[in-house]
Design an enzyme around this catalytic site. Structure first.
Site, PDB file in Angstrom:
ATOM      1  N   MET A  68      31.947 -12.684  53.612  1.00  0.00           N
ATOM      2  CA  MET A  68      30.627 -13.111  54.030  1.00  0.00           C
ATOM      3  C   MET A  68      30.099 -14.171  53.077  1.00  0.00           C
ATOM      4  SD  MET A  68      28.760  -9.739  55.364  1.00  0.00           S
ATOM      5  CE  MET A  68      29.542  -8.763  56.623  1.00  0.00           C
ATOM      6  N   LEU A  74      33.136  -5.728  49.202  1.00  0.00           N
ATOM      7  CA  LEU A  74      33.868  -6.351  48.103  1.00  0.00           C
ATOM      8  C   LEU A  74      35.070  -7.105  48.658  1.00  0.00           C
ATOM      9  CD1 LEU A  74      33.644  -3.383  45.593  1.00  0.00           C
ATOM     10  CD2 LEU A  74      32.386  -5.542  45.495  1.00  0.00           C
ATOM     11  N   GLU A  75      35.104  -8.424  48.413  1.00  0.00           N
ATOM     12  CA  GLU A  75      36.110  -9.283  49.036  1.00  0.00           C
ATOM     13  C   GLU A  75      37.103  -9.854  48.030  1.00  0.00           C
ATOM     14  OE1 GLU A  75      34.090 -12.164  51.434  1.00  0.00           O
ATOM     15  OE2 GLU A  75      32.910 -10.650  52.511  1.00  0.00           O
ATOM     16  N   HIS A  76      37.137  -9.295  46.828  1.00  0.00           N
ATOM     17  CA  HIS A  76      38.034  -9.829  45.805  1.00  0.00           C
ATOM     18  C   HIS A  76      38.964  -8.737  45.260  1.00  0.00           C
ATOM     19  CE1 HIS A  76      35.686 -13.549  45.740  1.00  0.00           C
ATOM     20  NE2 HIS A  76      34.629 -12.756  45.822  1.00  0.00           N
TER      21      HIS A  76
END
Length: 575
Positions: free
Chosen positions: A1, A400-402
């Site tokens: 996002m 959480l995208e990492h």
């Protein structure tokens, strides 16, 4: 996002003995000598040589390119005004002032900034021009640098500016502190007056929100509880936490600056509530989730009260990490337009009273929280629960995208659930790659907390082609893509009530993968009723599928609410 005080220096008096004979002008640590009568040397006092340094007189003394600057009453660090400047097109919203300086002198340059990218610098110094910058912050932070003037320099231009394509930035309490160059700089501060207008806002069983009127010349405020100082803040609001339920407390506020502390305000007595925050409503059988942007990136700026009624779960985006691993905080962005934190928490309470769940989203495209140890898991649980208590959030959203560590994030969420109780709402928004099979960390997390999990709204965009549950490759932006990928979760162990379809609200809401509301409705029908399918035919139907999610309520509003007006009623009428 997509992610996203009026300070004036202390006056220094440094006297130096008279010198006979030839006089060498000397500078050291901001001290300069000027030639007086009969060959004597006189000390030049240090001061803030900037004019209208706190923007209390509008833009007097300042020049902003392309009419990009204005003064505002919120947010301010101190006093009653601050600068707001908005970059647009090829203009970076540069606001500058030329100040009088002495040659061969050193000046400390500082300013307090908030919002998007902000730069502070000086040109025409006669030596090396300087600048410093920050990528932005939801709270006031100070930029500082220094410069030395050349042998013939009597004027220097100080400036601040933003960056192209970025949102507005705010500036307050500029200081160019050094030897007086003879200009009409701001006077030294006087001890401020006592604050007026102290009033309570949202009151819970463990916290009281307070607001008060700004005081001219103040750089900060001390908050007192029953005579003891408990907080120091730069703005005109504070939330005092850690209070006992059903207990009366007396609160006062004083104003401070470099000259000292004011007298305390009158006492306001507040009794805390007997229960906790507004109870969490029950999430509907079929629910629509929308992310609300706590920042301005060109989409319609909303307050929570403006969020469209079709949304059942509102994910406030985003929490911020701290230097402590796992710990999160929330910083309300002034760009959203709230006058105080109390107004924001009141909006949360109103949404909950209307049957909506308001959760705090952790992560986003640019945000990250590291939870990879027992200590960081506990730090997350403790800080998240404190934010739930302080603001009234119904729970948390994991975005959480990492990369995540499912083992420790599971521990963190279970600790949080134990604190918050069975009414906690827990949502997730993994990317498509994160839910391709049950061996991924995100899928393992979802299964590990299945008993406390509300819904997983996978982001079916910004991903390109992916595998469906039948082993075939499907292109994003189609009914097949949504249904064949959702099928992986439905067959992988999640309950249908824990699966939602995440899509952009408009083409501007994502880099790729936008689908029309019609395709979203067809995919929902295919999964729940077996109708409206594309080439992929699910082996069964899942009538209790939870619903759909979108990024974001703001982009939805920008597009005239086309997404929520179409998808919302359809979700609510699923079998």
């Amino acid at each position: 996002m997509q992610h996203r005080s009026k300070h004036r220096g202390h006056r220094g008096h440094r006297a130096r003995a008279s010198l006979a004979g030839p006089l060498a002008l000397a500078l050291g640590a901001g001290v300069a000598l000027a030639v007086g009568g009969a060959g004597t040397a006189q000390a030049v006092e240090d001061r803030n040589v900037a004019r209208n340094a706190g923007f209390e007189s509008g833009l007097t003394g300042w020049t902003c390119t392309a009419n990009s600057g204005t003064t505002v009453t919120s947010p301010v660090r101190s006093g009653a005004a601050a600068l707001k400047a908005v970059p647009a097109g090829l203009d970076n919203a540069r606001c500058s002032q030329t100040v009088a300086v002495l040659p061969n002198s050193t000046y400390e340059l500082s300013a307090w900034v908030q919002g998007a990218y902000a730069y502070l610098g000086a040109t025409g110094t006669g030596t090396t021009d300087v600048s410093t910058w920050t990528p932005g912050s939801g709270t006031w932070q100070q930029l500082t640098t220094s410069f030395t003037t050349g042998p013939d320099t009597k004027q220097v231009t100080v400036y601040t500016h933003g960056w192209y394509g970025q949102a507005a930035y705010h500036v307050d309490d500029v200081s160019v502190f050094g030897p007086d160059g003879g200009g009409d700089g701001d006077p030294d501060p006087q001890v401020p007056a006592a604050p007026a207008g102290l009033a309570p806002g949202t009151v819970t069983s463990s916290s009281v929100a307070l607001t008060w009127d700004a005081v001219a010349g103040a750089t900060g405020y001390h908050v007192y509880r029953d005579g003891a100082r408990v907080q120091t803040v730069s703005g005109t609001s504070a939330t005092v936490t850690g209070l006992a339920a059903d207990t009366a407390y007396g609160f006062q506020v004083s104003a401070v600056n470099a000259a000292g502390e004011s007298a305390k305000s009158g006492t306001v007595t507040v009794r805390t509530r007997t229960g906790g925050t507004t109870p969490n409503p029950t999430v509907p059988k079929h629910a629509v989730t929308g992310y609300w942007q706590n920042f301005d990136n060109g989409a319609t700026v909303q307050k929570l009260r403006d969020v469209q009624d079709q949304y059942d779960i509102i994910a406030v985006s985003f929490a911020d990490s701290t230097a402590t691993p796992g710990q999160i905080v929330f910083n309300l962005d002034p760009a959203v337009g709230y006058a105080s934190v109390a107004d924001f928490t009141a909006d949360i309470a109103a949404k909950k009273a209307a049957g909506k769940s308001v959760v705090l989203s952790v992560g986003g495209e640019k945000g990250n929280v590291t939870i990879n140890s027992d200590a960081s898991a506990t730090a997350f649980a403790d800080s998240a629960y404190a934010l739930m208590q302080e603001y009234g959030f119904s729970g948390v959203d994991i975005d959480l995208e990492h990369g995540i560590n499912s083992t420790y994030l599971t521990k963190a969420l279970r600790q949080l659930s134990a604190k918050a109780g069975p009414g906690m709402v827990l949502t997730m928004a993994p990317q498509t790659i994160d839910m391709q099979h049950t061996g991924t960390e995100y899928f393992k997390l979802a299964l590990a907390v299945k008993d406390i999990l509300t819904v997983v709204n996978t982001q079916y965009y910004n991903s390109g082609s992916m595998l469906g549950c039948d082993g075939k490759v499907y292109s994003q932006g189609s009914v097949d893509f949504l249904t064949a990928l959702a099928c992986i979760q439905l067959q992988g162990g999640l309950d249908p009530s824990q699966v939602g379809l995440g899509v952009p609200a408009s083409p501007r809401g994502a880099g790729s993968g936008y689908v029309s509301p019609t395709i979203v409705k067809n995919a929902l029908d295919c999964l729940t009723r077996g109708t409206g399918c594309g080439t992929f035919k699910p082996p069964t139907t899942w009538p209790s599928l939870r619903g759909a999610m979108t990024w974001s309520t703001n982009w939805d509003a920008t597009a005239g609410n086309a997404w929520s007006n179409a998808v919302g009623p359809h979700v609510h009428n699923l079998p």
